[in-house]
Scaffold this motif. Structure first.
Motif, mmCIF file in Angstrom:
data_model
loop_
_atom_site.group_PDB
_atom_site.id
_atom_site.type_symbol
_atom_site.label_atom_id
_atom_site.label_comp_id
_atom_site.label_asym_id
_atom_site.label_seq_id
_atom_site.Cartn_x
_atom_site.Cartn_y
_atom_site.Cartn_z
ATOM 1 N N HIS A 8 30.975 -42.689 29.723
ATOM 2 C CA HIS A 8 30.683 -43.442 28.497
ATOM 3 C C HIS A 8 31.502 -42.894 27.331
ATOM 4 O O HIS A 8 32.088 -43.655 26.549
ATOM 5 N N SER A 21 35.245 -43.776 27.692
ATOM 6 C CA SER A 21 35.435 -45.192 27.362
ATOM 7 C C SER A 21 35.500 -45.395 25.852
ATOM 8 O O SER A 21 36.394 -46.075 25.344
ATOM 9 N N GLN A 22 34.537 -44.768 25.136
ATOM 10 C CA GLN A 22 34.481 -44.921 23.681
ATOM 11 C C GLN A 22 35.717 -44.317 23.023
ATOM 12 O O GLN A 22 36.332 -44.906 22.140
ATOM 13 N N THR A 64 39.008 -46.293 23.590
ATOM 14 C CA THR A 64 39.119 -47.494 22.768
ATOM 15 C C THR A 64 39.407 -47.135 21.310
ATOM 16 O O THR A 64 39.960 -47.946 20.574
ATOM 17 N N ARG A 120 40.155 -52.211 24.206
ATOM 18 C CA ARG A 120 38.728 -52.474 24.039
ATOM 19 C C ARG A 120 38.251 -53.645 24.894
ATOM 20 O O ARG A 120 37.191 -53.555 25.527
ATOM 21 N N LYS A 146 35.362 -53.206 27.640
ATOM 22 C CA LYS A 146 34.087 -53.846 27.314
ATOM 23 C C LYS A 146 33.690 -54.844 28.403
ATOM 24 O O LYS A 146 32.518 -54.933 28.767
ATOM 25 N N LEU A 182 31.300 -49.748 27.727
ATOM 26 C CA LEU A 182 30.969 -49.358 26.356
ATOM 27 C C LEU A 182 29.469 -49.442 26.094
ATOM 28 O O LEU A 182 28.977 -48.971 25.082
ATOM 29 N N THR A 183 28.741 -50.049 27.035
ATOM 30 C CA THR A 183 27.299 -50.183 26.879
ATOM 31 C C THR A 183 26.614 -48.899 27.311
ATOM 32 O O THR A 183 26.878 -48.384 28.400
#
Length: 138
Positions: A89, A92-93, A96, A103, A107, A112-113
């Motif tokens: 996680h 990923s953040q 981006t 992104r 996403k 990104l969740t």
């Protein structure tokens, strides 16, 4: 839609926090040779299970950026599986933030969740969260 800005610090790194279950990962991403360091140890040492390493590298696989970024992260709390999810996680953040163009694919893959499933708390009058004590007729 306005294009997002690149967010990096003075050392040229992108920072993000990743969370999963009880694990929290602080992740720094910078261009490099693809070395992933977790709590000062190599990813092969920290995540001995191949499936956990696979989870972490999923992000780079989807964005076709294998071996292009160095990742340094510290992770606390939870078990190994939760920690791997937290690192994924965070990567990923951070990725981006470093490359805003990525992104959309990240996403779309759902990275990104934040997976908010945590352990349900124990209630009083119960043996566990939902399990009742054994019923005795006599």
């Amino acid at each position: 839609m306005p294009l997002r800005e690149q967010i990096i610090d003075k050392q040229g790194r992108a920072y993000a926090t990743g969370r999963r279950k009880d694990a929290v990962a602080r992740v720094w991403v910078k261009p490099g040779s693809g070395k992933i360091t977790i709590n000062g140890r190599d990813q092969e040492v920290y995540f001995a299970r191949p499936t956990l390493r696979l989870v972490i590298n999923q992000v780079f696989g989807i964005t076709e950026r294998e071996g292009q970024y160095d990742v340094v992260c510290t992770v606390k709390g939870g078990g190994l599986s939760g920690q791997a999810g937290a690192v994924k996680h965070g990567i990923s953040q951070a990725l981006t933030k470093y490359e805003p163009i990525l992104r959309a694919p990240v996403k779309a893959a759902g990275f990104l969740t934040r997976d908010s499933r945590t352990v349900e708390r124990k209630k009083y009058g119960k043996a566990k969260a939902r399990r009742s004590f054994q019923f005795s007729k006599r």
